[in-house]
Design an enzyme around this catalytic site. Structure first.
Site, PDB file in Angstrom:
ATOM      1  N   ARG A 237     -32.154  60.549  34.351  1.00 27.66           N
ATOM      2  CA  ARG A 237     -30.928  59.525  33.838  1.00 27.66           C
ATOM      3  C   ARG A 237     -29.888  60.324  33.666  1.00 27.66           C
ATOM      4  O   ARG A 237     -28.588  59.748  33.753  1.00 27.66           O
ATOM      5  CB  ARG A 237     -31.602  58.629  32.810  1.00 27.66           C
ATOM      6  CG  ARG A 237     -32.677  57.739  33.181  1.00 27.66           C
ATOM      7  CD  ARG A 237     -33.120  57.016  31.964  1.00 27.66           C
ATOM      8  NE  ARG A 237     -34.311  55.840  32.194  1.00 27.66           N
ATOM      9  CZ  ARG A 237     -35.536  56.462  32.075  1.00 27.66           C
ATOM     10  NH1 ARG A 237     -35.787  57.604  31.528  1.00 27.66           N
ATOM     11  NH2 ARG A 237     -36.447  55.673  32.177  1.00 27.66           N
TER      12      ARG A 237
ATOM     13  N   ASP B 193     -38.667  50.570  27.501  1.00 28.37           N
ATOM     14  CA  ASP B 193     -40.045  51.571  27.288  1.00 28.37           C
ATOM     15  C   ASP B 193     -41.005  51.196  26.308  1.00 28.37           C
ATOM     16  O   ASP B 193     -41.844  51.307  26.381  1.00 28.37           O
ATOM     17  CB  ASP B 193     -39.039  52.914  26.564  1.00 28.37           C
ATOM     18  CG  ASP B 193     -38.024  53.233  27.460  1.00 28.37           C
ATOM     19  OD1 ASP B 193     -38.176  54.256  28.251  1.00 28.37           O
ATOM     20  OD2 ASP B 193     -36.906  52.845  27.663  1.00 28.37           O
TER      21      ASP B 193
ATOM     22  N   ARG C  88     -43.135  48.586  27.846  1.00 23.11           N
ATOM     23  CA  ARG C  88     -44.092  49.549  28.705  1.00 23.11           C
ATOM     24  C   ARG C  88     -45.204  50.250  27.761  1.00 23.11           C
ATOM     25  O   ARG C  88     -46.457  50.341  27.932  1.00 23.11           O
ATOM     26  CB  ARG C  88     -43.588  50.667  29.349  1.00 23.11           C
ATOM     27  CG  ARG C  88     -42.557  50.403  30.518  1.00 23.11           C
ATOM     28  CD  ARG C  88     -41.857  51.228  31.119  1.00 23.11           C
ATOM     29  NE  ARG C  88     -41.070  50.935  32.326  1.00 23.11           N
ATOM     30  CZ  ARG C  88     -39.984  51.566  32.964  1.00 23.11           C
ATOM     31  NH1 ARG C  88     -39.449  52.301  32.087  1.00 23.11           N
ATOM     32  NH2 ARG C  88     -39.430  50.998  34.003  1.00 23.11           N
TER      33      ARG C  88
ATOM     34  N   HIS D 135     -33.343  56.823  25.871  1.00 26.05           N
ATOM     35  CA  HIS D 135     -33.741  56.128  26.753  1.00 26.05           C
ATOM     36  C   HIS D 135     -34.046  57.079  28.165  1.00 26.05           C
ATOM     37  O   HIS D 135     -33.005  57.338  29.064  1.00 26.05           O
ATOM     38  CB  HIS D 135     -33.153  55.103  27.388  1.00 26.05           C
ATOM     39  CG  HIS D 135     -33.531  54.275  28.602  1.00 26.05           C
ATOM     40  ND1 HIS D 135     -34.940  53.794  28.805  1.00 26.05           N
ATOM     41  CD2 HIS D 135     -32.978  54.029  29.632  1.00 26.05           C
ATOM     42  CE1 HIS D 135     -35.144  53.257  29.763  1.00 26.05           C
ATOM     43  NE2 HIS D 135     -33.815  53.466  30.497  1.00 26.05           N
TER      44      HIS D 135
END
Length: 312
Positions: free
Chosen positions: A90, A150, A153, A177
């Site tokens: 990212r 996240d 998850r 993140h």
């Protein structure tokens, strides 16, 4: 101009933007949705395609618009930017997407806007920081989607491991993140218990904790390798955050926000559980962290600060 609590704007009609628009249409949170994209035809096509589903949902005015349509929106969701590619982190997206974010915020600043700015584009923490500094908006009104997905998850994986409904799992992924994020195991509870694992016959905690966290941290890479993009999960996270805003829920979720001394962290945006309501971020909520977790959180902040200094 007053804010229309039933109006949302989505900037960027790629995979994430279009999935978010579709999910928001189904959520019934808004009665008006504006889609903005550098490719006007793409925005018009998505508006038409999603609009055709309203016969099976609830009435909504959905259309391709321009930045002149933002002034009375309750929430602007920014998803515009380059997609993360296989083998790309990212943070690798910074140079591409920071330029795009500055351009978008420049357009916002030309208009009067008093709603909430929700940043979803990656790297979300750094782009939220850029949006906050460039816009001059109060910090409570500039939110990043952060580790909400996240955390979803994480709760899913824990629920699968323990054989319980993930909605009964209370645990957070915090920090960046991205690759330096961490699981706040010290604060994790299932049904109010810290030691629920042993009630379900699990005793090798260290191995399970490492496996679950690595699965969460690497899940985006796995999905991207298999289907080249992730968009459904984040779209549902966008709906959840928008719900907390427009319904003034005062929900606690790990969104990206500006740190002002919390945990000894200053002038960097990352994810810590926060109360989210109609005004954006009301306050950061302190959670229990071990010394090791606190060190990892501060390391995550240091990673983000360095990337900002080098690239922004």
């Amino acid at each position: 101009m007053s804010v229309n609590s039933r109006k949302v704007v989505i900037v960027g009609c790629g995979f994430v933007g279009s999935a978010s628009a579709f999910a928001l249409m189904q959520s019934k949170l808004f009665s008006e949705m504006v889609l903005i994209d550098a490719d006007q035809n793409r925005a018009e096509g998505e508006a038409l395609d999603i609009g055709h589903g309203m016969a099976f949902a609830s009435p909504m005015k959905i259309y391709a618009g321009t930045y002149d349509d933002i002034t009375d929106a309750a929430v602007i969701v920014i998803t515009a930017g380059a997609n993360q590619k296989p083998d790309e982190t990212r943070l690798d997206l910074i140079k591409k997407n920071s330029t795009i974010m500055r351009s978008i915020v420049g357009e916002l600043k030309k208009r009067e806007f008093h709603g909430i700015l929700l940043i979803v584009s990656n790297p979300v923490d750094i782009l939220t920081y850029i949006a906050l500094k460039e816009s001059g908006y109060p910090a409570n009104r500039v939110i990043g989607s952060g580790t909400v997905l996240d955390t979803g998850r994480f709760r899913y994986e824990l629920g699968e491991h323990l054989g319980v409904d993930s909605r009964s799992v209370h645990a957070y992924i915090i920090g960046e993140h991205g690759d330096s994020e961490l699981a706040a195991w010290s604060d994790a509870r299932v049904g109010g218990l810290h030691d629920f694992c042993e009630l379900r016959g699990h005793y090798d905690h260290d191995t399970a904790m490492e496996r679950i966290f690595n699965s969460v941290k690497n899940s985006a890479y796995e999905i991207i390798a298999k289907k080249h993009a992730t968009y459904y999960g984040i779209a549902m996270a966008v709906v959840r955050i928008c719900s907390a805003i427009v319904r003034d829920e005062q929900s606690i979720m790990p969104v990206s926000s500006l740190m002002t001394g919390e945990y000894g962290i200053q002038d960097v945006v990352l994810s810590i559980p926060s109360v989210v309501d109609a005004n954006g971020i009301e306050t950061v909520v302190p959670i229990e962290l071990s010394d090791q977790e606190l060190e990892a959180l501060r390391n995550s902040a240091a990673v983000l600060k360095q990337m900002i200094q080098e690239n922004c």
